[in-house]
Design a protein around this motif. Structure first.
Motif, PDB file in Angstrom:
ATOM      1  N   GLY A  17       0.823  -1.205   0.000  1.00  0.00           N
ATOM      2  CA  GLY A  17       0.000   0.000   0.000  1.00  0.00           C
ATOM      3  C   GLY A  17       0.853   1.249   0.000  1.00  0.00           C
ATOM      4  O   GLY A  17       0.556   2.226  -0.677  1.00  0.00           O
ATOM      5  N   LEU A  18       1.947   1.203   0.734  1.00  0.00           N
ATOM      6  CA  LEU A  18       2.886   2.319   0.770  1.00  0.00           C
ATOM      7  C   LEU A  18       3.465   2.567  -0.612  1.00  0.00           C
ATOM      8  O   LEU A  18       3.580   3.702  -1.055  1.00  0.00           O
ATOM      9  CB  LEU A  18       4.008   2.034   1.760  1.00  0.00           C
ATOM     10  CG  LEU A  18       5.206   2.959   1.687  1.00  0.00           C
ATOM     11  CD1 LEU A  18       4.811   4.340   2.164  1.00  0.00           C
ATOM     12  CD2 LEU A  18       6.341   2.412   2.513  1.00  0.00           C
ATOM     13  N   LEU A  19       3.818   1.503  -1.299  1.00  0.00           N
ATOM     14  CA  LEU A  19       4.411   1.645  -2.618  1.00  0.00           C
ATOM     15  C   LEU A  19       3.452   2.349  -3.567  1.00  0.00           C
ATOM     16  O   LEU A  19       3.854   3.238  -4.315  1.00  0.00           O
ATOM     17  CB  LEU A  19       4.808   0.278  -3.177  1.00  0.00           C
ATOM     18  CG  LEU A  19       5.525   0.297  -4.507  1.00  0.00           C
ATOM     19  CD1 LEU A  19       6.814   1.099  -4.423  1.00  0.00           C
ATOM     20  CD2 LEU A  19       5.818  -1.121  -4.956  1.00  0.00           C
ATOM     21  N   TYR A  75       6.830   6.137   5.139  1.00  0.00           N
ATOM     22  CA  TYR A  75       7.601   5.023   5.697  1.00  0.00           C
ATOM     23  C   TYR A  75       7.459   4.982   7.217  1.00  0.00           C
ATOM     24  O   TYR A  75       7.335   3.902   7.814  1.00  0.00           O
ATOM     25  CB  TYR A  75       9.087   5.143   5.330  1.00  0.00           C
ATOM     26  CG  TYR A  75       9.416   5.074   3.854  1.00  0.00           C
ATOM     27  CD1 TYR A  75       8.551   4.502   2.926  1.00  0.00           C
ATOM     28  CD2 TYR A  75      10.615   5.593   3.377  1.00  0.00           C
ATOM     29  CE1 TYR A  75       8.860   4.445   1.570  1.00  0.00           C
ATOM     30  CE2 TYR A  75      10.944   5.531   2.029  1.00  0.00           C
ATOM     31  CZ  TYR A  75      10.065   4.958   1.130  1.00  0.00           C
ATOM     32  OH  TYR A  75      10.389   4.897  -0.196  1.00  0.00           O
ATOM     33  N   GLN A  76       7.476   6.154   7.854  1.00  0.00           N
ATOM     34  CA  GLN A  76       7.340   6.205   9.312  1.00  0.00           C
ATOM     35  C   GLN A  76       5.981   5.672   9.761  1.00  0.00           C
ATOM     36  O   GLN A  76       5.891   4.941  10.754  1.00  0.00           O
ATOM     37  CB  GLN A  76       7.551   7.632   9.819  1.00  0.00           C
ATOM     38  CG  GLN A  76       8.989   8.081   9.731  1.00  0.00           C
ATOM     39  CD  GLN A  76       9.186   9.568  10.016  1.00  0.00           C
ATOM     40  OE1 GLN A  76       8.268  10.370   9.880  1.00  0.00           O
ATOM     41  NE2 GLN A  76      10.408   9.940  10.386  1.00  0.00           N
ATOM     42  N   THR A  86      11.835   2.423  10.483  1.00  0.00           N
ATOM     43  CA  THR A  86      11.607   3.200   9.265  1.00  0.00           C
ATOM     44  C   THR A  86      12.582   2.773   8.177  1.00  0.00           C
ATOM     45  O   THR A  86      12.217   2.668   7.009  1.00  0.00           O
ATOM     46  CB  THR A  86      11.737   4.704   9.555  1.00  0.00           C
ATOM     47  OG1 THR A  86      10.788   5.054  10.568  1.00  0.00           O
ATOM     48  CG2 THR A  86      11.483   5.545   8.317  1.00  0.00           C
ATOM     49  N   ASN A  87      13.830   2.494   8.550  1.00  0.00           N
ATOM     50  CA  ASN A  87      14.824   2.058   7.567  1.00  0.00           C
ATOM     51  C   ASN A  87      14.447   0.737   6.925  1.00  0.00           C
ATOM     52  O   ASN A  87      14.682   0.536   5.729  1.00  0.00           O
ATOM     53  CB  ASN A  87      16.208   1.957   8.204  1.00  0.00           C
ATOM     54  CG  ASN A  87      16.819   3.317   8.446  1.00  0.00           C
ATOM     55  OD1 ASN A  87      16.453   4.304   7.811  1.00  0.00           O
ATOM     56  ND2 ASN A  87      17.741   3.385   9.381  1.00  0.00           N
ATOM     57  N   ASP A  88      13.849  -0.184   7.702  1.00  0.00           N
ATOM     58  CA  ASP A  88      13.404  -1.456   7.121  1.00  0.00           C
ATOM     59  C   ASP A  88      12.327  -1.222   6.068  1.00  0.00           C
ATOM     60  O   ASP A  88      12.344  -1.820   4.995  1.00  0.00           O
ATOM     61  CB  ASP A  88      12.863  -2.393   8.206  1.00  0.00           C
ATOM     62  CG  ASP A  88      13.952  -2.961   9.091  1.00  0.00           C
ATOM     63  OD1 ASP A  88      15.131  -2.952   8.681  1.00  0.00           O
ATOM     64  OD2 ASP A  88      13.617  -3.427  10.204  1.00  0.00           O
ATOM     65  N   VAL A  89      11.387  -0.354   6.383  1.00  0.00           N
ATOM     66  CA  VAL A  89      10.313  -0.041   5.437  1.00  0.00           C
ATOM     67  C   VAL A  89      10.898   0.627   4.195  1.00  0.00           C
ATOM     68  O   VAL A  89      10.553   0.274   3.068  1.00  0.00           O
ATOM     69  CB  VAL A  89       9.245   0.859   6.088  1.00  0.00           C
ATOM     70  CG1 VAL A  89       8.198   1.293   5.072  1.00  0.00           C
ATOM     71  CG2 VAL A  89       8.588   0.150   7.261  1.00  0.00           C
ATOM     72  N   ALA A  90      11.791   1.580   4.386  1.00  0.00           N
ATOM     73  CA  ALA A  90      12.390   2.297   3.259  1.00  0.00           C
ATOM     74  C   ALA A  90      13.157   1.340   2.352  1.00  0.00           C
ATOM     75  O   ALA A  90      13.048   1.421   1.120  1.00  0.00           O
ATOM     76  CB  ALA A  90      13.308   3.406   3.768  1.00  0.00           C
ATOM     77  N   ARG A  91      13.921   0.431   2.947  1.00  0.00           N
ATOM     78  CA  ARG A  91      14.689  -0.522   2.131  1.00  0.00           C
ATOM     79  C   ARG A  91      13.775  -1.443   1.328  1.00  0.00           C
ATOM     80  O   ARG A  91      14.043  -1.729   0.162  1.00  0.00           O
ATOM     81  CB  ARG A  91      15.639  -1.334   3.009  1.00  0.00           C
ATOM     82  CG  ARG A  91      16.909  -0.574   3.353  1.00  0.00           C
ATOM     83  CD  ARG A  91      17.954  -1.491   3.967  1.00  0.00           C
ATOM     84  NE  ARG A  91      17.508  -2.090   5.223  1.00  0.00           N
ATOM     85  CZ  ARG A  91      17.708  -1.558   6.418  1.00  0.00           C
ATOM     86  NH1 ARG A  91      18.362  -0.433   6.538  1.00  0.00           N
ATOM     87  NH2 ARG A  91      17.278  -2.163   7.501  1.00  0.00           N
ATOM     88  N   ALA A  93      10.703  -0.769   0.350  1.00  0.00           N
ATOM     89  CA  ALA A  93      10.128   0.062  -0.710  1.00  0.00           C
ATOM     90  C   ALA A  93      11.162   0.320  -1.801  1.00  0.00           C
ATOM     91  O   ALA A  93      10.843   0.275  -2.994  1.00  0.00           O
ATOM     92  CB  ALA A  93       9.616   1.386  -0.134  1.00  0.00           C
ATOM     93  N   GLY A  94      12.406   0.571  -1.409  1.00  0.00           N
ATOM     94  CA  GLY A  94      13.472   0.816  -2.376  1.00  0.00           C
ATOM     95  C   GLY A  94      13.688  -0.362  -3.306  1.00  0.00           C
ATOM     96  O   GLY A  94      13.827  -0.198  -4.530  1.00  0.00           O
TER      97      GLY A  94
END
Length: 117
Positions: A17-19, A75-76, A86-91, A93-94
């Motif tokens: 959903g974030l993506l 991401y937060q 947040t870094n796990d989510v960002a990675r 998504a990346g």
């Protein structure tokens, strides 16, 4: 173990959903759109989940700052809802953003080099 699998599954659904939110993130306040910037080889996706500049002009840098701030907020939210960083989510998504980049767009690989898909 089952609890961990449920948590991972919920995290992946939230990440999907974030993506969609990230891809649809509105940059209407700028004359330069994200799609234009990608097609003009001004920005590229990275495995970090954030855009990076290929060209260093003021308009490109302003667009990147705006988009990346919005991504960080999203991401937060996902991280808090799933009790991950947040870094796990960002990675995550990346990885998805790099994998889904269209032909001709630029992505930064694991080695830090720009690659055109």
């Amino acid at each position: 173990m089952r609890a961990l699998n449920v948590k991972i599954s919920r995290f992946r659904r939230s990440a999907q959903g974030l993506l969609v939110s990230v891809l649809l993130f509105n940059s209407a306040a700028f004359a330069l759109t994200l799609d234009d910037a990608k097609h003009q080889a001004r920005v590229g996706e990275t495995l970090s989940g954030y855009l990076a500049p290929i060209k260093q002009d003021a308009e490109t840098l302003a667009l990147i700052k705006y988009i990346n701030e919005g991504r960080k907020q999203q991401y937060q939210k996902v991280a808090q809802n799933n009790q991950v960083t947040t870094n796990d989510v960002a990675r995550l998504a990346g990885q998805k953003l790099v994998a889904r980049a269209s032909k001709g767009e630029w992505v930064k690989g694991i080695n830090g080099q720009w690659l055109q898909k």
